[in-house]
Design a protein around this motif. Structure first.
Motif, mmCIF file in Angstrom:
data_model
loop_
_atom_site.group_PDB
_atom_site.id
_atom_site.type_symbol
_atom_site.label_atom_id
_atom_site.label_comp_id
_atom_site.label_asym_id
_atom_site.label_seq_id
_atom_site.Cartn_x
_atom_site.Cartn_y
_atom_site.Cartn_z
ATOM 1 N N VAL A 74 -2.537 -3.232 -12.077
ATOM 2 C CA VAL A 74 -1.102 -3.058 -11.829
ATOM 3 C C VAL A 74 -0.840 -2.965 -10.331
ATOM 4 C CG1 VAL A 74 -0.634 -1.914 -14.038
ATOM 5 C CG2 VAL A 74 -1.245 -0.535 -12.044
ATOM 6 N N HIS A 75 0.392 -3.293 -9.942
ATOM 7 C CA HIS A 75 0.817 -3.101 -8.553
ATOM 8 C C HIS A 75 0.960 -1.598 -8.308
ATOM 9 C CE1 HIS A 75 1.699 -7.345 -7.868
ATOM 10 N NE2 HIS A 75 2.337 -7.366 -9.026
ATOM 11 N N GLN A 76 0.426 -1.106 -7.205
ATOM 12 C CA GLN A 76 0.496 0.331 -6.942
ATOM 13 C C GLN A 76 1.923 0.811 -6.725
ATOM 14 O OE1 GLN A 76 -2.196 1.359 -3.775
ATOM 15 N NE2 GLN A 76 -3.913 1.508 -5.180
ATOM 16 N N TRP A 77 2.784 -0.015 -6.161
ATOM 17 C CA TRP A 77 4.127 0.443 -5.798
ATOM 18 C C TRP A 77 5.077 0.572 -6.987
ATOM 19 C CZ3 TRP A 77 8.324 -2.929 -6.282
ATOM 20 C CH2 TRP A 77 7.997 -4.254 -6.548
ATOM 21 N N ASN A 78 4.832 -0.142 -8.096
ATOM 22 C CA ASN A 78 5.748 -0.024 -9.243
ATOM 23 C C ASN A 78 5.033 0.090 -10.588
ATOM 24 O OD1 ASN A 78 4.855 -2.613 -9.772
ATOM 25 N ND2 ASN A 78 6.845 -3.587 -9.513
ATOM 26 N N GLN A 79 3.710 0.073 -10.591
ATOM 27 C CA GLN A 79 2.889 0.208 -11.800
ATOM 28 C C GLN A 79 3.107 -0.910 -12.824
ATOM 29 O OE1 GLN A 79 0.356 2.627 -12.181
ATOM 30 N NE2 GLN A 79 0.818 2.585 -10.012
ATOM 31 N N ARG A 80 3.652 -2.030 -12.412
ATOM 32 C CA ARG A 80 3.810 -3.178 -13.312
ATOM 33 C C ARG A 80 2.554 -4.039 -13.247
ATOM 34 N NH1 ARG A 80 10.083 -5.104 -12.501
ATOM 35 N NH2 ARG A 80 10.957 -3.146 -13.256
ATOM 36 N N PRO A 81 2.213 -4.721 -14.360
ATOM 37 C CA PRO A 81 1.004 -5.559 -14.372
ATOM 38 C C PRO A 81 1.046 -6.629 -13.288
ATOM 39 C CG PRO A 81 1.874 -5.300 -16.582
ATOM 40 C CD PRO A 81 2.902 -4.723 -15.648
ATOM 41 N N VAL A 82 -0.121 -6.906 -12.701
ATOM 42 C CA VAL A 82 -0.233 -7.946 -11.688
ATOM 43 C C VAL A 82 0.100 -9.300 -12.314
ATOM 44 C CG1 VAL A 82 -1.825 -9.157 -10.150
ATOM 45 C CG2 VAL A 82 -1.868 -6.654 -10.287
#
Length: 106
Positions: A74-82
Motif C-alpha cells: 500500500v501507499h504509505q500516505w493513504n494506505q491504498r493498494p499500490v
C-alpha cells in the motif's frame, strides 16, 4: 446536496450487531442521519467501533481473497493498494436469501 436512490437524509441504522472478527461487513457514515457512506470488510475484531459503525453482514465466501488483498503493498500516505483491484461477477443476493439460511438436501 446529497444524492441517493433512497432520497435525502434518513435515520441512522441500528448498532445492535457487534464487530465479531475477520469478515464483518460494515458501513461508516459521514455523520448522523446522512447517507454518504464507506463500506468496509474487517480483518480483525474491531470492538472499539461497536456503537459507532454499523455491521450489516459477514463475508460468506472469498475470505482468502480478502486476506490476500490485505497483504498487498500500500501507499504509505493513504494506505491504498499500490495496484488496483476490481470486483467482477460478484452476483446479487435476494433479500430473503440473506435472511434465511440455505436449505440443505435431505
Amino acid at each position: 446536496d446529497e444524492k441517493c436512490i433512497h432520497g435525502g437524509k434518513f435515520e441512522d441504522e441500528t448498532f445492535s450487531i457487534k464487530h465479531t472478527g475477520t469478515g464483518d461487513l460494515g458501513m461508516a457514515s459521514s455523520g448522523p442521519h446522512t447517507n454518504a457512506t464507506q463500506i468496509y470488510v474487517s480483518l480483525d475484531k474491531l470492538s472499539w467501533l461497536d456503537g459507532k459503525k454499523v455491521v450489516f453482514g459477514r463475508v460468506v465466501d472469498g475470505l482468502r481473497t480478502i486476506r490476500a488483498i490485505a497483504r498487498h503493498d500500500v501507499h504509505q500516505w493513504n494506505q491504498r493498494p499500490v495496484g488496483g483491484f476490481t470486483v467482477e461477477g460478484s452476483g446479487k443476493l435476494r433479500y430473503m436469501d440473506v435472511l434465511q439460511p440455505p436449505r440443505l438436501p435431505a
